[in-house]
Design an enzyme around this catalytic site. Structure first.
Site, PDB file in Angstrom:
ATOM      1  N   SER A  85       0.824  -1.218   0.000  1.00 16.23           N
ATOM      2  CA  SER A  85       0.000   0.000   0.000  1.00 16.23           C
ATOM      3  C   SER A  85       0.851   1.259   0.000  1.00 16.23           C
ATOM      4  CB  SER A  85      -0.874   0.034   1.244  1.00 16.23           C
ATOM      5  OG  SER A  85      -1.734  -1.065   1.278  1.00 16.23           O
TER       6      SER A  85
HETATM    7  N1  SAH Z   1       0.926  -5.591   4.042  1.00 12.85           N
HETATM    8  C1  SAH Z   1       1.768  -5.839   2.890  1.00 12.85           C
HETATM    9  C2  SAH Z   1       1.059  -5.689   1.567  1.00 12.85           C
HETATM   10  C3  SAH Z   1       0.018  -6.642   1.399  1.00 12.85           C
HETATM   11  S1  SAH Z   1      -0.550  -7.040  -0.208  1.00 12.85           S
HETATM   12  C4  SAH Z   1       2.994  -4.984   2.874  1.00 12.85           C
HETATM   13  O1  SAH Z   1       3.171  -4.138   3.761  1.00 12.85           O
HETATM   14  O2  SAH Z   1       3.795  -5.174   1.977  1.00 12.85           O
HETATM   15  C5  SAH Z   1      -1.659  -8.299   0.352  1.00 12.85           C
HETATM   16  C6  SAH Z   1      -0.971  -9.542   0.786  1.00 12.85           C
HETATM   17  O3  SAH Z   1      -1.969 -10.405   1.310  1.00 12.85           O
HETATM   18  C7  SAH Z   1      -0.307 -10.291  -0.357  1.00 12.85           C
HETATM   19  O4  SAH Z   1       1.021 -10.551  -0.049  1.00 12.85           O
HETATM   20  C8  SAH Z   1      -1.123 -11.567  -0.449  1.00 12.85           C
HETATM   21  O5  SAH Z   1      -0.379 -12.697  -0.865  1.00 12.85           O
HETATM   22  C9  SAH Z   1      -1.622 -11.718   0.971  1.00 12.85           C
HETATM   23  N2  SAH Z   1      -2.801 -12.562   1.125  1.00 12.85           N
HETATM   24  C10 SAH Z   1      -3.835 -12.731   0.271  1.00 12.85           C
HETATM   25  N3  SAH Z   1      -4.718 -13.606   0.767  1.00 12.85           N
HETATM   26  C11 SAH Z   1      -4.235 -14.005   1.983  1.00 12.85           C
HETATM   27  C12 SAH Z   1      -4.706 -14.909   2.992  1.00 12.85           C
HETATM   28  N4  SAH Z   1      -5.847 -15.589   2.856  1.00 12.85           N
HETATM   29  N5  SAH Z   1      -3.956 -15.069   4.096  1.00 12.85           N
HETATM   30  C13 SAH Z   1      -2.789 -14.408   4.255  1.00 12.85           C
HETATM   31  N6  SAH Z   1      -2.295 -13.552   3.334  1.00 12.85           N
HETATM   32  C14 SAH Z   1      -3.001 -13.343   2.210  1.00 12.85           C
END
Ligand code: SAH
Length: 233
Positions: A85
């Site tokens: 983000s």
């Molecule tokens: N917070 C992160 C950005 C997140 S992008 C940062 O600071 O970089 C969203 C993330 O959620 C992705 O890496 C994706 O793989 C993960 N994600 C998606 N579905 C998920 C689930 N069911 N459980 C855990 N992680 C998940």
């Protein structure tokens, strides 16, 4: 070996392996500007959040070639179709979750590890879950290289939360869910707060604040957002 071949090989090698974490006057200056112009200017006031955003070297959570982009007012690709983000959203979500030094906090969607580092800068120990194994592993390495040894990273489907460490004062979900996962509500403390984008990839998603007061669960729409979907592992 000719110089022509040797130099590209060196570039490839250094681009592949994690290098020694470094923070410079230049990156500190870029962060100061990011906090003033993108975060404080848009109304984030929580001192813990502003200090954490000033402290965490965001450029250490993206590939090295992207250092210049790390402090810009935009989300960034982190591989595997995922994005980190924009700085303001990270700060806003952390402020709305009311994360304090004694909070027990869980993040769903570790991605690059950056949001987890912001949490780890404020609390004693942070917990984060990532569904993609390569990202979970990379986040762990990046957090360690940036000096954050107070984060537990688990590779799993975050829909189910992390019951062993519950209940949590704050849960920050960084991927959009079609509904608020009941296990996450269960793992919230009485008085706890969850911030979660709700909606699908093809529609406007809403960032929602979920609060738990006794047996009552309240929701409040905060702002329209765009996150990658919460996938089911
Ligand atoms: N917070 C992160 C950005 C997140 S992008 C940062 O600071 O970089 C969203 C993330 O959620 C992705 O890496 C994706 O793989 C993960 N994600 C998606 N579905 C998920 C689930 N069911 N459980 C855990 N992680 C998940």
């Amino acid at each position: 070996m000719s110089k022509l071949l040797f130099i590209p090989i060196l570039v490839c090698l250094f681009g592949t392996f994690p290098v020694q974490a470094k923070d410079t006057d230049r990156t500190r200056e870029l962060r100061e500007k990011m906090v003033t112009e993108q975060i404080a200017a848009r109304g984030v006031q929580d001192k813990y959040v502003l200090d954490a955003m000033r402290a965490v070297p965001r450029h250490l959570f993206i590939p090295e070639w992207g250092e210049r982009l790390a402090y810009e007012d935009r989300p960034l690709p982190i591989g595997y179709g995922q994005t980190m983000s924009q700085p303001y959203i990270v700060a806003y979500m952390t402020e709305m979750a009311k994360v304090k030094p004694d909070s027990r906090v869980l993040e769903i969607g570790a991605g690059s590890g950056y949001q987890a580092a912001v949490l780890a800068q404020i609390v004693k120990h942070a917990y984060t879950i990532e569904v993609i194994p390569q990202l979970a592993q990379q986040a762990e390495v990046r957090l360690h290289n940036a000096g954050y040894n107070n984060v537990s990273v688990k590779q799993a489907d975050g829909y189910y939360g992390w019951a062993e460490h519950a209940p949590f004062d704050a849960i920050i979900v960084t991927a959009a869910a079609p509904h608020i996962p009941p296990p996450l509500i269960e793992q919230l403390k009485d008085g706890g707060r969850m911030i979660i984008p709700v909606g699908t990839s093809y529609m406007v998603q809403m960032l929602v604040l979920v609060t738990k007061v006794g047996s009552e669960v309240r929701t409040q729409n905060l702002l329209p957002v765009r996150f990658v979907p919460l996938t089911r592992g």
